[in-house]
Write a protein that holds these residues in place. Structure first.
Motif, mmCIF file in Angstrom:
data_model
loop_
_atom_site.group_PDB
_atom_site.id
_atom_site.type_symbol
_atom_site.label_atom_id
_atom_site.label_comp_id
_atom_site.label_asym_id
_atom_site.label_seq_id
_atom_site.Cartn_x
_atom_site.Cartn_y
_atom_site.Cartn_z
ATOM 1 N N ALA A 28 0.914 -1.361 -0.048
ATOM 2 C CA ALA A 28 0.018 0.036 -0.112
ATOM 3 C C ALA A 28 0.958 1.105 -0.033
ATOM 4 N N GLY A 29 0.479 2.129 -0.632
ATOM 5 C CA GLY A 29 1.266 3.685 -0.663
ATOM 6 C C GLY A 29 0.653 4.450 -1.599
ATOM 7 N N TYR A 30 1.054 5.666 -1.506
ATOM 8 C CA TYR A 30 0.810 6.949 -2.360
ATOM 9 C C TYR A 30 1.654 6.560 -3.689
ATOM 10 N N VAL A 71 1.094 -7.631 4.539
ATOM 11 C CA VAL A 71 0.935 -6.263 3.997
ATOM 12 C C VAL A 71 2.211 -5.386 4.444
ATOM 13 N N CYS A 72 2.677 -4.780 3.332
ATOM 14 C CA CYS A 72 3.662 -3.883 3.490
ATOM 15 C C CYS A 72 2.976 -2.287 3.144
ATOM 16 N N LEU A 73 2.919 -1.307 3.986
ATOM 17 C CA LEU A 73 2.684 -0.111 3.844
ATOM 18 C C LEU A 73 3.756 0.764 3.756
ATOM 19 N N VAL A 74 4.172 1.502 2.447
ATOM 20 C CA VAL A 74 5.508 2.317 2.293
ATOM 21 C C VAL A 74 5.125 3.656 2.487
ATOM 22 N N SER A 75 6.141 4.329 3.048
ATOM 23 C CA SER A 75 6.275 5.814 3.093
ATOM 24 C C SER A 75 7.648 6.334 2.388
ATOM 25 N N SER A 76 7.809 7.491 1.929
ATOM 26 C CA SER A 76 8.955 7.932 1.466
ATOM 27 C C SER A 76 9.726 8.371 2.879
ATOM 28 N N GLY A 77 11.219 8.446 2.473
ATOM 29 C CA GLY A 77 12.056 8.622 3.669
ATOM 30 C C GLY A 77 12.114 7.638 4.866
ATOM 31 N N ASP A 78 11.628 8.127 5.898
ATOM 32 C CA ASP A 78 11.505 6.963 7.122
ATOM 33 C C ASP A 78 9.939 7.082 7.428
ATOM 34 N N ALA A 79 9.512 5.889 7.518
ATOM 35 C CA ALA A 79 7.935 5.670 7.834
ATOM 36 C C ALA A 79 7.737 6.381 9.302
ATOM 37 N N VAL A 81 8.999 9.416 10.441
ATOM 38 C CA VAL A 81 9.293 10.857 10.403
ATOM 39 C C VAL A 81 8.374 11.452 9.349
ATOM 40 N N TYR A 82 7.198 11.877 9.552
ATOM 41 C CA TYR A 82 6.160 12.361 8.816
ATOM 42 C C TYR A 82 5.611 11.386 7.841
ATOM 43 N N GLY A 83 5.745 10.311 8.209
ATOM 44 C CA GLY A 83 5.428 9.140 7.445
ATOM 45 C C GLY A 83 4.214 8.383 8.217
ATOM 46 N N LEU A 84 3.773 6.953 7.774
ATOM 47 C CA LEU A 84 2.590 6.592 8.202
ATOM 48 C C LEU A 84 2.531 5.597 9.186
ATOM 49 N N ALA A 85 3.804 5.362 9.879
ATOM 50 C CA ALA A 85 3.765 4.635 11.117
ATOM 51 C C ALA A 85 2.990 4.994 12.254
ATOM 52 N N GLY A 86 3.108 6.434 12.348
ATOM 53 C CA GLY A 86 2.521 6.816 13.467
ATOM 54 C C GLY A 86 0.800 6.776 13.489
ATOM 55 N N LEU A 87 0.339 7.017 12.303
ATOM 56 C CA LEU A 87 -0.923 6.855 12.073
ATOM 57 C C LEU A 87 -1.618 5.428 11.973
ATOM 58 N N VAL A 88 -0.818 4.416 11.587
ATOM 59 C CA VAL A 88 -1.044 2.967 11.613
ATOM 60 C C VAL A 88 -0.883 2.732 13.231
ATOM 61 N N LEU A 89 -0.148 3.092 13.859
ATOM 62 C CA LEU A 89 -0.213 2.850 15.440
ATOM 63 C C LEU A 89 -1.316 3.472 16.050
#
Length: 245
Positions: A28-30, A71-79, A81-89
């Protein structure tokens, strides 16, 4: 799995992130980020959604995981740091879902830009997003002022869009109040991607047209200097008399 894919080129996609994508059945990703790792997506089910549909994307990824898929959700840079790891959690915590979760780090945009500029982040620095889509502009200005007055090097993300110029102009005003006009500023666009651009100017020379949503801006502290096009922020080794052979 939530994986940071770095700035986008294969050279800076970590082996761990590559393995996470390879292991996944669903990625999943942008759309832009999926395009950057297109060569690794053969045979996988894709979940794509555009800007401002992050919550929907995360919920679809979680639904696929609950259905038994890897499932792997990808973010640019670090997930994280302004990525989607926080939203997932946040979503997992909100629903109290005990899904197995692995966050895979990546090379952030700030680190990628800093590497191209030399060593601007060699001492204490602050990372601030200038996007007011999720953060009130008054809070952004408070944070910029606090970091500027504390003499942090500033790495500024989401500098401006076509219509969102006010936060950048406010940040420039604050920085010009608190830093000398000759303070070095590094402008990096599309770091380690096609169309990469890199310039070092002074704080006095910065104008709104220098930045867009693909730009990362690093503004030095009062000790940052330039040498042959590089930005250098001293750590203080020579101040204490340390001299390496």
């Amino acid at each position: 799995m939530v994986a940071g894919i770095g700035p986008g080129d294969a050279e800076h996609l970590t082996p761990a992130a590559r393995a996470a994508i390879a292991e996944a059945e669903v990625v999943a990703g942008y759309p832009l980020y999926l395009d950057l790792v297109q060569e690794h997506l053969a045979g996988k089910e894709l979940i794509k959604s555009g800007m401002r549909r992050e919550v929907e994307r995360v919920r679809e990824a979680i639904a696929a995981a609950l259905a038994g898929h890897r499932v792997c959700l990808v973010s640019s840079g670090d997930a994280g740091v302004y990525g989607l790891a926080g939203l997932v959690l946040e979503e997992l915590a909100r629903r109290d879902l005990a899904l197995p979760l692995k966050v895979v780090p990546g090379v952030t945009a700030g680190l990628a830009a800093a590497a191209l500029l030399g060593a601007p982040l060699a001492h204490d620095h602050a990372v601030i997003s200038l996007s007011d889509l999720l953060t009130p502009i008054d809070l952004i200005k408070r944070r910029v002022r606090a970091a500027a007055e504390a003499d942090f090097v500033l790495a500024l993300y989401n500098v401006r869009s076509r219509t969102r110029v006010e936060p950048f102009m406010a940040a420039l005003d604050i920085l010009r109040e608190t830093r000398p006009p000759g303070t070095p500023a590094g402008i990096v666009r599309n770091a380690f991607r096609e169309g990469q651009e890199r310039r070092v100017v002074t704080l006095a020379e910065l104008v709104p047209d220098d930045a867009d949503m693909l730009t990362l801006l690093i503004v030095g502290n009062t000790r940052t200097f330039t040498w042959r096009g590089f930005m250098i922020t001293p750590r203080g080794y020579f101040d204490r008399g340390a001299h390496d052979d």
